[in-house]
Design a protein around this motif. Structure first.
Motif: not given
Length: 203
Positions: A30, A34, A39-40, A42-44, A46-47, A52, A62
């Motif tokens: 990610v 990105e 990148t947040s 939350d993104d990581i 979720a994937r 979190k 982060k």
């Protein structure tokens, strides 16, 4: 329902070390795709399929996650070049095999290479320090290889020559992004033409 339960069961059985590696693999992908700023957590999360808070529990922030990704890249790169060096039986083969290992690393670990290449602009002293540590690691490793091939060189020369080799590798890797037809083998051949004469004292 059964599939969901099985997935949950597998997730619970994963050790902390395995979970960390899973998170790092996804985060590396990610961040490379990105960029750090976009990148947040939350993104990581979720994937990966975790919460979190778990990311924060493992890595603190982060930036801490990015640092962990960079540290893994650092380990993988030195492992790849060390293995390559171990199989060489003369100075020319040593340089050839280590250069080839570097270019193959940049291809086989494209996400890690993108991370190393792109995140220098992150406004963080810790991140920039880790990035420089990766360069210094490879510089010192290269200087030791040169020391074996050219024991006549003094410390300043060894360091200067190693810096030049590392810089050339980095720039050629960037150049190859615009020239995908240039294979790791061809890139190695180019640098060997440039650097191989310096391995022989008489030259």
């Amino acid at each position: 329902m059964r599939t969901q339960q099985a997935t949950t069961s597998r997730r619970k059985r994963m050790s902390r070390a395995e979970r960390e590696q899973q998170i790092l693999a996804v985060a590396e992908e990610v961040f490379a795709a990105e960029g750090y700023q976009a990148t947040s957590m939350d993104d990581i999360a979720a994937r990966v399929g975790v919460s979190k808070p778990m990311l924060y529990e493992y890595f603190g922030s982060k930036e801490g996650l990015l640092l962990a990704c960079l540290q893994r890249c650092k380990r993988e790169l030195i492992e790849a070049t060390t293995v390559a060096a171990a199989g060489a039986d003369n100075p020319e083969q040593l340089m050839h095999d280590c250069l080839l290992a570097f270019f193959k690393f940049s291809d086989d670990h494209a996400q890690a290479w993108a991370l190393l290449r792109n995140e220098a602009a992150v406004p963080s002293a810790s991140v920039n320090t880790e990035l420089e540590a990766i360069r210094l690691q490879q510089r010192d490793f290269t200087a030791e290889l040169l020391r074996a091939a050219r024991p006549d060189l003094d410390e300043e020369q060894l360091e200067a020559f190693a810096e030049a080799i590392i810089g050339a590798c980095e720039r050629l890797s960037l150049w190859r992004e615009q020239r995908p037809e240039v294979t790791p083998e061809k890139a190695t051949e180019h640098l060997m033409t440039l650097f191989a004469p310096s391995l022989t004292k008489d030259l």
